[in-house]
Each structure stands twice: as structure tokens, then as C-alpha cells.
Design an enzyme around this catalytic site. Structure first.
Site, PDB file in Angstrom:
ATOM      1  N   GLU A   1       1.002  -6.563  -5.900  1.00 36.76           N
ATOM      2  CA  GLU A   1       0.409  -4.974  -5.846  1.00 36.76           C
ATOM      3  C   GLU A   1       0.555  -4.789  -4.507  1.00 36.76           C
ATOM      4  OE1 GLU A   1      -2.740  -3.535  -7.998  1.00 36.76           O
ATOM      5  OE2 GLU A   1      -2.577  -5.268  -9.307  1.00 36.76           O
TER       6      GLU A   1
ATOM      7  N   CYS B   1      -5.144   1.416  -1.216  1.00 37.10           N
ATOM      8  CA  CYS B   1      -3.496   1.364  -1.221  1.00 37.10           C
ATOM      9  C   CYS B   1      -3.119   2.722  -1.920  1.00 37.10           C
ATOM     10  CB  CYS B   1      -3.069   0.070  -1.879  1.00 37.10           C
ATOM     11  SG  CYS B   1      -3.874  -0.114  -3.577  1.00 37.10           S
TER      12      CYS B   1
END
Length: 972
Positions: free
Chosen positions: A724, A758
Site C-alpha cells: 500500500e 497516504c
């Protein structure tokens, strides 16, 4: 006050039992029913006005597509600046539905004859709209629908200015008025000052017995519990000034009720203010605290006015409690319970005429009849544009009763949120206003005693499970009520005490020898752990989730101190970690417990089973030091793997503590080991070790590439990488969006956690038609953010994780100042690793194509015709993590979704805070490999599949073909 705090979320059955003791006895109830029936019959018999609320709701019930469509048009149309977007909204909302003859008649009236031909159309259905647009053209239809919305708005707003409102009210005697200056919560100091001036002007314009209602959140841009000190130092003087002017003129002032999380703050302000001035207060009967509030008010020394209302934020209260994982709801889940609460509160208020002058706001015949029978000194209140038939009937019977109209004053754009809330409130299928307009609902049923509607024994509405039971197959994580002063102060006290007792010194790195030993332990433990039944592994993870929640205060303190997160972020961390444990435990039970039987030929058994791969390396980031760390480890363990977990070098203590909680839950210490140190040394050695059977990584795309290259160079088996990574995440806003909602969501998406997520928003694309209002609000909202030590409850933005990261961000801001237009910024402390949240405006080709990991927002305006260029730019940069869309036009949303390749898309909400099992999180392209964390496919990547085929015909033949069939007869 302590009693009210305790009553905030008590069990609903307990609250209702208390209310039942204050209900009328059977004889009085019968008398109330007779009075209510007489009133309801007169209301039902009275023809509704052509443009009344009752007429609108009769034709466009909010359970119908037409009603929903018109709500959407009413909410958005008047604020849209350009004709193209307005036409798109009308096409989008009015091109579906079954537009009946009655609806067409009402619309023809609303449109003042412009569309009179509509009523004569041969087809009163969907084709009517299409034929109409084709025949008259979109500009004519647009102008007509705008006019219709203005006419509709005019039924709910007494006037656009207070002077016009006062003049209009003079012609509506014997009604009294309470004027409400329209406006939602202020987002900026400029908005708050504007509302302050409008309230002051209203108080000076109004003459007794008329009054003014004040919305506290309109007078302060940060009217919230965490900002208590600031609210008292800034808002209380404003209220004193307004109350002084009102006292000099003899004009009544009432503080309006708002969401439940603002109640404590409202009551404390009221207590200060009412000690000096005659100020009224609104109380919402749908809150469980309503009765304790009324009991507290009865004990006041000065006589005060109290407006009792049912409440206008019920659906929002339910949703918020579910989202925050509260132990119970602050409101009743059954309407009948709210009706009981209203009666109990009314009796309490009427019992103290020496201290309370009650005003009962209602459009319900049963409620009116109840108050009449209870008796005393009081007044009724109604909303402007609603309940006219009821109060005409009431005044015909009781001409001496005082009735006050709650009358909104303001422009059409200010009206929109108010209008939608009122129509939702009164258009729900349980609403008296909605039902009295429905001839299919018997009048007797409308005025029945609410006690008779209660189930025995009482239980909350089963369609609305407790927040804890939101999900059918697992518990929702337990939250923390950060709107409570006590909770905030307890967290602060614990955090400061822990900081003094345990300074955040350097944690010694794991040595190469220790790393080798840990991997060896995990490899030796794999066989035992992987062969443990999946349901046993799941039970241990569920126990770990309980352990995380039990240690909420301790873990919040640790995340604040080591991770630099605010209390809001830290609570969310603990909840997400617990959610991961329970969700992956559920996946283990449903997918790993039993084999899957596959179809095949007769005489053969085929089954598929999932197994652990071996030792997984779980490498987590500092920005979610507890949630992502725990999520990776829990998924690997649930799938039957053992784990070497490496927390970020900035947040090692959180990783160690998380594993200690897993051990306390019963997970063997050999099954999950923690190693710490820089990625360049410990991380690289871990990934390169041939005993590692898989890697789960969250972090930068550059680090993910290095891990991928290292795995590719290894001899032996090809090792899976679950990565990720980050994103250049954008929000796209069209001209139909509500600017206030956009700015609320931008502030959360771009600046919460100091932009160190993020998923955080990096770019705002805003239609140039909406840009002036959006950017002005954004500038003001930025100025309201407070940056500093996250141990203090009033801090919005904490520090950047370390000095090198801060320096890189400062350099980026310096470059932007030289070439971009500054929109707005907050202030940051002069010392410490802080960056002031800031927004700059740039052209499309100047936007950054790499992730800027901090509280820096890049804004780009676009024309409607340039949308394809914006979408192409987003595709070309290669990232695909999160995307926000703000629009009221479904076709626009569809176009943007089709034109982008993004893992998580959020419409008309913030872009962060994905919930485990609800919004599985993960991107594509440069933003990750998938599968999504917290989703149904994530654990499959941690597993290997094995099939087993058995020839069952080898012994005894194909017996299943013979079972249940007649034997073939032998030929003679």
C-alpha cells in the site's frame, strides 16, 4: 449537570421507563384523544393552500422519487451560478419519476403560468418532462424551475430582510413571531461577524412581544467542546452584548438547540448568560437528556422562557453515533418514545410557573391537545409556512391562546439547508404533517396515545441496532465521546502524566543476531500455529480487539506522545486496530475453517482449502503506527502465518505495545515477533532473508519498489508482496456542490493528521463558478486551525513526524510562495516540527505530480468544458489511491468515476477515514498492489491454496448414482 452527562447515552428502555411515570392517566388520555380527534378532523377537512407545506408533501412525499428529486433541486438550484450546471441538475433530477396529474397542477401553479401547457399534456409521466423540455427549450424550463424554487422558498421564509419581516409580521396578528436569521454554522470569523451583525440588527428592528432566536454555532466558527476556553472568551462577550441590547428594548432572545455534542457547551453558556439577562433556551425532546435538562431548568432562580421542540437533527444523530462507535444513541430510536419525552418535559415545565414560561413548538394535534388539557400559562409555536390549518382550528376554539410563529429571515441561498432540514423533518412518513395530508391514514390512528404504540416490554427500534451492533456478523469498535468535557480532560491528564513519567527516548535497534533469532523462532512456530484451527486463531484475535478497547486511554496517550497525533486521530487509531482484529477473525472463521467443495464428475471428491504461507514480514508506517501495524499482523496471523513485524523507526513503542496486547490475548510470542530499526538495514535484511514467505508493506512507492526488486533477486520461491503506497489524491468540485460542505470536507481531507496520511487530499479542482465562495471560505477556515502540542485538546493539527520531513515540506512551501497564489494559511508555533496548513492556487500544468506528504493543498480552478483535461491529468500521473467528488448531479459523478482509475472514491464527504469492512482501502497503479486492506479479499493474499482430489469410486463404485434410484429390472 453531572446527571445530564450520565443520561446522555443511558439505555433507551431505562429512559422510557422514567418517562412513563409522567404520562397522563387513562381518563386524561381519553380526554386528550377526544380533543385531538376534533382538531385533526378540522385540519383534514380544511383544503390545503396551493403552495403550502401540506400541499407540497401531499404531492411529493419524501418516500417517492418525485419528492426526493424536488428536494435535490430545491437544495442546489438557486446557488448554481452557471446555466449549464443548472440545466444538468434539472435534467438529472427531473428526468425520472412518475409526475402525476396532481403534481403537474401544483407545478403549474408554482410556475405562475409559465408552464401551464404542462397540465394539458396527454401523458402525465416521465415523457411529460422530456416533451416539455424539448418543446420549450432548456433555458425556459430552467428559468421556470428557478422561479418555482423561489416560490417554494417563499413559503418557508417570511422575508429576505428583518425590516421586511417585521412589516410582514404586523399583518399576521394575533400571531406573535420569533425571528430566526437564516444561516448554518459559521466556518470563518468573517461569517461569524456577519451573523453577529444580523442578529444585532434584528434585535433592534423587532418590537415586543416578538422575539429573536439565536444559533450559537453561527456566532462562532469553532463552537465545539474542544474549543471551550476560546468559546467562552470570544462568544460569551458577543452574547452579552446582544442580550444587553435585547434587554434595553424588551425583546426576548432564545438560544436555539443544535446537535447533541454541543449541548453541554450550550448549557454552560446559558448558565453564565441567564445569571445576568433574561434569555430563553430551546430543548429537544428527542434527546434522552431532555427531561434532566428540563428538571435542571426548573431549578433556576430567574424566570426563563423554554421552547420545547421535538428536534431536527435525528437522522444525523443516529449516523454520528454509529460512525463514532458510541455505546448508545443520544436520541430515542422510536418516534413514540420522543412523543412520551415531549409530554414528560411539558409536565415538568408546566409544574414550575414561577420559574418557567414554556413555549410548545408542534404541528401535532395530539401534542396540542395534551398541552391544552395539562393547562397552565404557556404559548404554542409553529414554523412559518407549516401547520396553518391546525392553528387556525385551534384559535377558532381558543382565541385567547398565544401562538408564536418561528419565522426564518434571509436570502434564498441561506434558506437551502434550513429548507431541506425542515422538509425532511416534516416529510418523513412518521411525521404528523405528512400523515395528516394522506387521506389513507385514519385520523383516529394519528391521534392515538403514544403509550399504546410502545412494545411491551419496551425495546428500541430493531431496525436501528445499537452502534456496537451495527454490523450483523461482528462488533463495531467502541469509540470515545470527545464532545464530553470530562473525557477530554481525562485524556489530557493521562497523556501529560505519561509524558512526565516516560520520556520518548531512543529505542535500541534490533541487532542482526536478534533479527536472525526472531526469524528462526517464527519459522519454527509456523507449523504449530498454522495447524491451529482457524476458529481458535480467530477467537484470540477477537480477544485482542477487546484488549485494545480496554486500554483505550493508555493507547491514546501513547499514540499522541510518540506519533504526534491529536486525540481524535488517536482514538480512531485504536478503533481501527480493533476493527482489523475482529474483521480478519471473521474472515478466518468463514474462509479458513472449512474446505470448499468443488463440482466434479461422479465418483470423485474435490475440495479447496486455504493455508498459511510461512513467515510474513509486516512493515508498517509511522503515520498509522497502531492501526496499520495491527492490521497487517492480524491478517497474517488469522491466515495461519507467523509474523516478523517491523514498526516504523519513529514509532517503535506503539508496535511493541500492540504485540504485548496480542500476547495477553493468548497469541504465542513465537508467532509474532517485533524488530526495530531503519529500513535500510533491518528492513532490507528482513526482506532479503530466504525464510520470509511474504511481505506486507505500507509506505512510499520508492520503498515499495526497492522491496520488490530485493524479492525478485532472491533465489527460491517467488514471494508475494502486498504493498500500500501513497497517492496524489484530488477532490473534484462542480458548481452544484454546497460550498460549506466542500470546505468542511477539504479541511478534514487535506489537513487532519497534518496531512500525513497516504489518503490525504493533495489537490482541489473546483469549478470556476463555485471557486470564489469556496476559496473565500477555505481561506477563513484555514485561519481558524490551531497548530501545536497534540496533548492539548484544542489542537487541530499536530507536528510533522521529524525534522527532515519538515524541512522538505518547508522547501516545497517556499517554492510555491514564489510562483503560486496564496489562498490562505494557519499559524504554527515558532519552535518544534510544525508546518502551518496552507493552500495555494496553481494552473493545471504546475500541479505536483508526486506526493507531498504534509498539510499543503494545491488548488486548481477549471471550466466545465475542461473536465476531460482534468481527468486525463489524473490518469497520466499514474497514482490511484483516493478521489473525492462533490456534486449534486449524478451524471457528473458518473463521468468522473468512469474517467479515473482510483481505488477509493468518496462522493459528498471527506476523502479520509476508510472504515474496515465498509470502505476497504487500497489503490492501484503507483498507489499499491492490492488487494484492499479491510476487505474480503485481503487475507487471500496471505494464503496459499491447495486442492485435494479423491477418487471415491475406487472403493465400492459410484454409490451416489445408485442412492435413491430404482434398480434396473432384469430382462426376461
Amino acid at each position: 449537570m453531572d446527571s445530564m452527562r450520565r443520561d446522555h447515552r443511558i439505555a433507551e428502555a431505562e429512559a422510557v421507563a422514567r418517562l412513563l411515570r409522567l404520562q397522563p392517566d387513562r381518563a386524561l388520555s381519553e380526554k386528550i384523544s377526544q380533543t385531538a380527534l376534533r382538531l385533526a378532523q378540522r385540519v383534514r377537512a380544511a383544503p390545503p393552500g396551493a403552495l403550502s407545506a401540506e400541499s407540497f408533501l401531499r404531492s411529493y412525499g419524501l418516500t417517492t422519487p418525485e419528492g426526493v428529486a424536488l428536494m435535490c433541486v430545491a437544495e442546489a438550484l438557486l446557488r448554481i451560478p452557471d446555466p449549464e450546471t443548472a440545466d444538468a441538475l434539472i435534467r438529472d433530477k427531473l428526468s425520472s419519476g412518475n409526475w402525476s396529474t396532481a403534481s403537474a397542477t401544483d407545478w403549474a401553479l408554482m410556475l405562475t403560468g409559465t408552464l401551464a401547457r404542462w397540465h394539458g399534456a396527454e401523458n402525465q409521466n416521465l415523457s411529460t418532462i422530456k416533451k416539455l423540455i424539448a418543446r420549450l427549450g432548456e433555458p425556459v424550463v430552467r428559468a421556470a424551475v428557478r422561479q418555482a424554487m423561489r416560490i417554494l422558498a417563499g413559503q418557508f421564509v417570511v422575508a429576505e430582510t428583518i425590516e421586511e419581516a417585521v412589516a410582514r409580521a404586523a399583518g399576521r396578528r394575533p400571531y406573535r413571531f420569533s425571528f430566526d436569521m437564516l444561516g448554518e454554522a459559521a466556518r470563518t470569523a468573517e461569517d461569524a461577524a456577519s451573523y453577529r451583525d444580523s442578529y444585532a440588527r434584528a434585535i433592534r428592528a423587532v418590537k415586543p412581544p416578538d422575539a429573536v432566536s439565536i444559533k450559537l454555532s453561527a456566532l462562532h466558527p469553532r463552537f465545539e467542546e474542544a474549543k471551550r476556553e476560546r468559546v467562552f472568551s470570544e462568544l460569551l462577550p458577543t452574547l452579552r452584548t446582544l442580550a444587553q441590547v435585547a434587554a434595553e428594548r424588551g425583546v426576548g432572545v432564545t438560544l436555539d438547540a443544535e446537535e447533541s455534542e454541543r449541548l453541554e457547551l450550550t448549557l454552560d453558556l446559558f448558565e453564565k448568560l441567564s445569571g445576568e439577562f433574561e434569555v430563553g433556551l430551546a430543548v429537544q425532546a428527542y434527546q434522552k437528556r431532555a427531561l434532566p435538562v428540563c428538571e435542571w431548568l426548573v431549578g433556576r432562580r430567574r424566570r426563563i422562557g423554554v421552547r420545547l421542540v421535538k428536534g431536527a437533527y435525528w437522522d444525523g444523530e443516529i449516523k454520528r453515533a454509529q460512525q463514532l462507535g458510541m455505546p448508545d444513541y443520544p436520541v430515542f430510536t422510536r418516534k413514540s418514545a420522543t412523543d412520551l419525552s415531549y409530554v414528560a418535559c411539558a409536565r415538568t415545565l408546566l409544574s414550575a410557573p414561577e420559574t418557567i414560561y414554556p413555549a410548545f413548538a408542534t404541528h401535532n394535534c395530539r401534542t396540542v391537545a395534551t398541552i391544552l388539557e395539562l393547562g397552565g400559562e404557556f404559548e404554542f409555536q409553529k414554523l412559518f409556512g407549516m401547520g396553518d390549518a391546525l392553528y387556525d382550528a385551534l384559535l377558532a376554539e381558543h382565541p385567547d391562546i398565544a401562538v408564536r410563529i418561528y419565522a426564518p429571515v434571509g436570502g434564498f441561498t441561506d434558506l437551502l439547508p434550513y429548507l431541506v432540514r425542515r422538509l425532511l423533518e416534516n416529510g418523513a412518513n412518521t411525521s404528523f404533517v405528512h400523515q395528516i395530508a394522506d387521506p389513507d391514514v385514519p385520523v383516529e390512528a394519528l391521534v392515538a396515545d403514544p403509550v399504546a404504540a410502545l412494545p411491551e416490554p419496551y425495546e428500541p427500534d430493531p431496525r436501528i441496532p445499537l452502534p456496537r451492533n451495527l454490523y450483523p456478523d461482528r462488533l463495531n469498535s467502541l469509540g470515545c465521546d470527545l464532545s464530553s468535557q470530562n473525557v477530554l480532560q481525562n485524556l489530557r491528564t493521562r497523556t501529560l502524566a505519561d509524558r512526565a513519567a516516560e520520556p520518548m527516548g531512543v529505542v535500541e535497534d534490533t541487532s542482526p543476531q536478534e533479527l536472525d533469532f526472531s526469524i528462526a523462532r517464527a519459522a519454527d512456530a509456523f507449523e504449530t500455529w498454522s495447524h491451529a484451527p482457524a476458529h481458535e486463531r480467530a477467537a484470540l484475535l477477537e480477544r485482542a480487539a477487546d484488549g485494545l478497547e480496554e486500554r483505550m486511554v493508555e493507547l491514546v496517550s501513547l499514540v499522541v506522545r510518540e506519533g504526534g497525533r491529536t486525540y481524535n486521530d488517536a482514538v480512531a487509531e485504536v478503533r481501527e486496530a480493533a476493527d482489523f482484529c475482529r474483521y480478519y477473525a471473521l474472515q478466518a472463521k468463514t474462509r479458513f475453517s472449512n474446505s470448499i467443495l468443488l463440482p466434479g464428475p461422479a465418483g470423485e471428491r474435490n475440495e479447496l482449502r486455504l493455508h498459511g504461507r510461512g513467515v510474513f514480514a509486516c512493515i508498517s508506517p509511522w503515520n498509522f503506527p497502531l492501526a496499520i501495524f495491527t492490521g497487517q499482523v492480524a491478517a497474517a496471523l488469522a491466515a495461519g502465518n507467523t509474523v516478523i513485524a517491523k514498526p516504523a523507526e519513529q514509532t517503535p513503542r506503539i508496535g511493541f505495545r500492540a504485540l504485548e496486547i496480542l500476547y495477553a490475548a493468548g497469541i504465542p510470542s513465537d508467532a509474532a515477533c517485533c524488530v526495530v530499526g531503519p529500513g535500510e538495514t533491518i528492513g532490507a535484511a528482513l526482506v532479503a532473508d530466504p525464510r520470509i514467505a511474504g511481505v506486507a508493506f505500507t509506505g512510499s512507492v520508492e520503498t515499495a519498489r526497492r522491496i520488490n526488486e530485493a524479492l525478485a533477486k532472491r533465489d527460491g520461491a517467488i514471494v508475494p508482496l502486498i504493498a500500500e503506497t501513497g497517492g496524489v489524491n484530488a477532490m473534484i468540485v462542480d458548481a452544484s456542490a454546497l460550498p460549506e460542505q466542500v470546505v468542511d470536507d477539504v479541511v478534514i481531507s487535506a489537513f487532519q493528521s497534518a496531512g500525513q496520511r497516504c489518503s490525504a487530499q493533495r489537490i482541489l479542482f473546483v469549478d470556476e463558478g463555485a471557486a470564489p465562495r469556496v476559496l473565500r471560505l477555505l481561506s477563513g477556515a484555514l485561519a481558524e486551525l490551531k497548530v501545536g502540542d497534540p496533548a492539548e485538546p484544542d489542537i487541530d493539527i499536530g507536528p510533522i513526524i521529524d525534522a527532515p520531513s519538515r524541512n522538505a515540506l518547508l522547501l516545497h512551501v517556499q517554492k510555491l510562495r514564489a510562483k503560486a497564489k496564496l489562498i490562505g494559511e494557519a499559524k504554527a508555533p515558532a519552535t518544534g516540527n510544525y508546518i502551518a496548513p496552507v493552500a495555494f492556487q496553481l494552473a493545471l500544468d504546475e500541479l505536483p505530480k508526486v506526493e507531498v506528504f504534509g498539510p499543503i493543498l494545491h488548488v486548481c480552478t477549471y471550466r466545465r468544458a475542461e473536465l476531460d483535461q482534468v481527468l486525463q491529468w489524473l490518469r497520466d500521473i499514474g497514482y490511484g489511491l483516493t478521489l473525492g467528488i462533490h456534486s449534486r448531479i449524478q451524471s457528473f459523478v458518473d463521468d468522473v468515476v468512469r474517467g479515473t482509475r482510483v481505488g477509493n472514491v468518496y462522493v459528498n464527504r471527506s476523502m479520509i477515514g476508510a472504515v474496515v469492512g465498509v470502505q476497504p482501502f487500497g489503490g492501484e497503479g503507483l498507489s499499491g498492489t492490492g488487494p484492499k486492506a479491510g476487505g474480503p479479499h485481503y487475507m487471500l493474499r496471505f494464503a496459499t491454496e491447495r486442492t485435494l482430489t479423491v477418487n471415491t469410486a475406487a472403493v465400492g463404485g459410484v454409490t451416489e448414482l445408485l442412492a435413491g434410484n430404482e434398480r434396473p429390472q432384469r430382462a426376461s
